[in-house]
Design an enzyme around this catalytic site. Structure first.
Site, PDB file in Angstrom:
ATOM      1  N   ARG A  70       0.794  -1.232   0.000  1.00 51.88           N
ATOM      2  CA  ARG A  70       0.000   0.000   0.000  1.00 51.88           C
ATOM      3  C   ARG A  70       0.825   1.281   0.000  1.00 51.88           C
ATOM      4  O   ARG A  70       0.419   2.283  -0.563  1.00 51.88           O
ATOM      5  CB  ARG A  70      -0.915   0.007   1.227  1.00 51.88           C
ATOM      6  CG  ARG A  70      -2.131  -0.851   1.010  1.00 51.88           C
ATOM      7  CD  ARG A  70      -2.887  -1.041   2.277  1.00 51.88           C
ATOM      8  NE  ARG A  70      -2.143  -1.895   3.218  1.00 51.88           N
ATOM      9  CZ  ARG A  70      -2.654  -2.414   4.302  1.00 51.88           C
ATOM     10  NH1 ARG A  70      -3.887  -2.165   4.639  1.00 51.88           N
ATOM     11  NH2 ARG A  70      -1.943  -3.188   5.089  1.00 51.88           N
ATOM     12  N   HIS A 208       6.980 -23.171   8.081  1.00 56.69           N
ATOM     13  CA  HIS A 208       8.446 -23.064   8.041  1.00 56.69           C
ATOM     14  C   HIS A 208       9.134 -24.176   8.835  1.00 56.69           C
ATOM     15  O   HIS A 208      10.320 -24.431   8.651  1.00 56.69           O
ATOM     16  CB  HIS A 208       8.912 -21.665   8.479  1.00 56.69           C
ATOM     17  CG  HIS A 208       8.900 -21.447   9.954  1.00 56.69           C
ATOM     18  ND1 HIS A 208       7.780 -21.083  10.648  1.00 56.69           N
ATOM     19  CD2 HIS A 208       9.889 -21.533  10.879  1.00 56.69           C
ATOM     20  CE1 HIS A 208       8.076 -20.962  11.925  1.00 56.69           C
ATOM     21  NE2 HIS A 208       9.350 -21.223  12.105  1.00 56.69           N
ATOM     22  N   ASP A 265      -1.543 -20.743  16.892  1.00 60.74           N
ATOM     23  CA  ASP A 265      -0.291 -20.164  16.386  1.00 60.74           C
ATOM     24  C   ASP A 265       0.747 -21.239  16.075  1.00 60.74           C
ATOM     25  O   ASP A 265       1.375 -21.216  15.020  1.00 60.74           O
ATOM     26  CB  ASP A 265       0.263 -19.173  17.429  1.00 60.74           C
ATOM     27  CG  ASP A 265       1.485 -18.425  16.920  1.00 60.74           C
ATOM     28  OD1 ASP A 265       1.512 -18.076  15.722  1.00 60.74           O
ATOM     29  OD2 ASP A 265       2.402 -18.160  17.718  1.00 60.74           O
ATOM     30  N   HIS A 270       2.702 -26.324  13.294  1.00 62.26           N
ATOM     31  CA  HIS A 270       4.043 -26.880  13.527  1.00 62.26           C
ATOM     32  C   HIS A 270       4.016 -28.181  14.342  1.00 62.26           C
ATOM     33  O   HIS A 270       4.621 -29.179  13.965  1.00 62.26           O
ATOM     34  CB  HIS A 270       4.934 -25.874  14.273  1.00 62.26           C
ATOM     35  CG  HIS A 270       4.987 -24.516  13.650  1.00 62.26           C
ATOM     36  ND1 HIS A 270       4.900 -24.312  12.298  1.00 62.26           N
ATOM     37  CD2 HIS A 270       5.120 -23.277  14.198  1.00 62.26           C
ATOM     38  CE1 HIS A 270       4.980 -23.010  12.047  1.00 62.26           C
ATOM     39  NE2 HIS A 270       5.106 -22.369  13.178  1.00 62.26           N
TER      40      HIS A 270
HETATM   41  C1  BG6 Z   1       5.659 -19.008  14.234  1.00 58.55           C
HETATM   42  C2  BG6 Z   1       4.763 -18.430  15.312  1.00 58.55           C
HETATM   43  O1  BG6 Z   1       4.896 -19.688  13.274  1.00 58.55           O
HETATM   44  O2  BG6 Z   1       6.588 -19.878  14.824  1.00 58.55           O
HETATM   45  C3  BG6 Z   1       5.598 -17.717  16.359  1.00 58.55           C
HETATM   46  O3  BG6 Z   1       3.840 -17.525  14.721  1.00 58.55           O
HETATM   47  C4  BG6 Z   1       6.656 -18.651  16.905  1.00 58.55           C
HETATM   48  O4  BG6 Z   1       4.768 -17.235  17.415  1.00 58.55           O
HETATM   49  C5  BG6 Z   1       7.441 -19.258  15.759  1.00 58.55           C
HETATM   50  O5  BG6 Z   1       7.500 -17.889  17.754  1.00 58.55           O
HETATM   51  C6  BG6 Z   1       8.423 -20.307  16.257  1.00 58.55           C
HETATM   52  O6  BG6 Z   1       9.251 -20.658  15.196  1.00 58.55           O
HETATM   53  P1  BG6 Z   1      10.784 -20.993  15.413  1.00 58.55           P
HETATM   54  O7  BG6 Z   1      11.310 -21.287  14.056  1.00 58.55           O
HETATM   55  O8  BG6 Z   1      11.401 -19.789  16.057  1.00 58.55           O
HETATM   56  O9  BG6 Z   1      10.818 -22.162  16.320  1.00 58.55           O
END
Ligand code: BG6
Length: 496
Positions: A70, A208, A265, A270
């Protein structure tokens, strides 16, 4: 001059770049369009990863990034911001000349996500790049925006013709970040919008955690060692724990986090994905389809609770002071810590308790999977002690694997004590060969390997597990405990 074959697109291109065995092969000319380019994710993750790939010559030779957001910025102003992001996150290999060349590959188009005419400006910029290159390029649309914008972006990309490749065999792909919705219903809603515009093979849902070296190593460990194959079931395993405990808080994400909570979250994605890799069956082959399907099958075998059974099997808490964080509702009942006990509905793991645990502002960072084995039927256990072996996959802060066993203490007696076999990743090749999570995942998007991306049915299965828990929590069926920031006391209280 070497010929590089793009494994997944079966496309041959000539290139001057030299590749070592471990390098990822370059593909056809590609433009990555980052929607939400002035946001935090671009600065912290996407740009530093792209820069590292650029330095390592892992990006296609003809390569460009276009930021779309934006704010009214010129190319130069946007490049200046990207320079700041690179400097802040890539200190170790910042080289002025290379960085200048990298920044030259970046341009910017200001635009509102809901304004169709702004997508016409974006299309113009993409045409300009193709014209300079004298060829049609692949387009990767990376949505680094809150999910509320997804639908309108998909629709506008489609309406402006940007989702169609400019030629054959070129492609367009889309990368979406978690959270994939807020519950099953909203996730399906996003999926319908996505599915109306892109085919599943064009969609890359990033988690990720799949890009983490150790998470992938879990697959190698499980499926390359006969040593553990025959013990990976309920005859030997007593308990499986997957935890993601953090010392950091919600940082500056109060308004985002408060609508989400710890379970959505990190639990819905994860933790469940790491559990899937820990317990899934051997994939038929090591292809994207087989691995993703093995994960999916496992996720569908999770024991889902009814709202009524949530009380006995879950625990939630909030750290003191959370409600005073910027962006957080003063009466918030959002959990910043949770512990859930569940199990798997399959014959291999039937009856094995599975603990999922995640939280912020705790005393110690602990991101790991702990497999506790039963104690042997007949045991050399002096003083009636029952020893148990454990296998620990350490994801962070130190990456490695520990196998805890028992050995005799030196001396005349027959006392046994715990000992560790430890594989410490940092003592090995990781320091030199380390590939960051986003680097790996971005390259996978470019070469078209979906193994490390979540498929739509996996997202659904994970929401089906999480939804009844969240609903019961929202109806206050499970008390919300409070814990002190920076302390581990809540972990003791949370035993289920
Ligand atoms: C993210 C969350 O997906 O993963 C965060 O939104 C979290 O809140 C993070 O801190 C943890 O990832 P990593 O790679 O630091 O273990």
């Amino acid at each position: 001059m070497g010929i590089v074959i793009c494994q997944y697109d079966i496309l041959e291109i000539m290139t001057d770049v030299k590749y070592t065995d471990g390098d990822i092969k370059a593909c056809a000319p590609t433009v990555i369009v980052v929607m939400g380019a002035t946001g935090d994710l671009t600065k912290r993750k996407i740009i530093p990863a792209l820069y590292k790939l650029f330095v390592k010559k892992h990006l296609p030779e003809k390569w460009a990034m276009v930021g779309f957001s934006r704010q009214a910025l010129s190319d130069e102003e946007f490049q200046e911001r990207m320079h700041d992001a690179v400097s802040a996150h890539s200190k170790e290999n910042l080289e002025e000349k290379t960085e200048r060349e990298f920044l030259k590959t970046i341009s910017y188009v200001p635009g509102q996500f809901q304004e169709n005419k702004d997508y016409a400006s974006l299309a113009k910029e993409l045409e300009r790049i193709d014209l300079v290159w004298g060829m049609c390029s692949n387009k990767l649309f990376y949505l680094a925006v809150p999910p509320d914008f997804y639908k309108t972006i998909f629709e506008n990309l489609d309406a402006s013709g940007l989702t169609k490749p400019c030629g054959d065999p070129n492609w367009t792909r889309v990368v979406v970040e978690k959270p994939f919705g807020k519950n099953l219903e909203t996730a399906q809603d996003i999926d319908r919008a996505l599915g109306a515009v892109f085919k599943e093979e064009q969609i890359y849902r990033i988690d990720h955690y799949f890009g983490k070296e150790m998470v992938q190593n879990m697959l190698a460990f499980r499926f390359s060692n006969i040593l553990f194959k025959n013990i990976w079931d309920n005859k030997t395993i007593e308990k499986i724990e997957v935890r993601l405990l953090e010392t950091i808080g919600i940082e500056k994400r109060g308004s985002f986090y408060d609508g989400i909570g710890a379970l959505r979250d990190v639990g819905q994605n994860h933790l469940l994905q790491v559990l899937a890799l820990t317990t899934m069956e051997h994939p038929i082959e090591f292809s994207a389809i087989s691995i993703r399907n093995a994960r999916l099958k496992l996720l569908e075998e999770l024991h889902n609770y009814t709202e009524e059974s949530v009380l006995d099997n879950t625990f939630r808490a909030q750290y003191e002071g959370y409600k005073e964080e910027v962006g957080v509702d003063q009466n918030s009942t959002t959990e910043t810590y949770f512990r859930i006990k569940t199990s798997l509905n399959n014959s291999r793991f039937e009856g094995v308790p599975i603990i999922l645990e995640g939280g912020k502002c705790l005393g110690e960072e602990q991101k790991e999977v702990v497999i506790t084995l039963q104690h042997p039927e007949k045991c050399l256990c002096p003083h009636g002690k029952h020893y148990k072996n454990t296998i620990i996959f350490h994801l962070a802060p130190k990456e490695g694997i520990t196998i805890r066993f028992f050995a005799k203490k030196a001396g005349r007696g027959m006392e046994v004590q715990p000992r560790d076999f430890t594989f410490d990743f940092h003592g090995t090749d990781i320091a030199t060969e380390h590939v960051g999570e986003y680097e790996r995942l971005l390259i996978d998007c470019i070469i078209g390997d979906q193994t490390l991306f979540v498929q739509t049915k996996e997202v659904q299965a994970m929401w089906e597990f999480v939804d009844p828990i969240i609903s019961a929590w929202q109806e206050n069926k499970v008390p919300l405990e409070v814990y002190k920031k920076g302390s581990g006391e809540i972990l003791e209280k949370a035993k289920l």
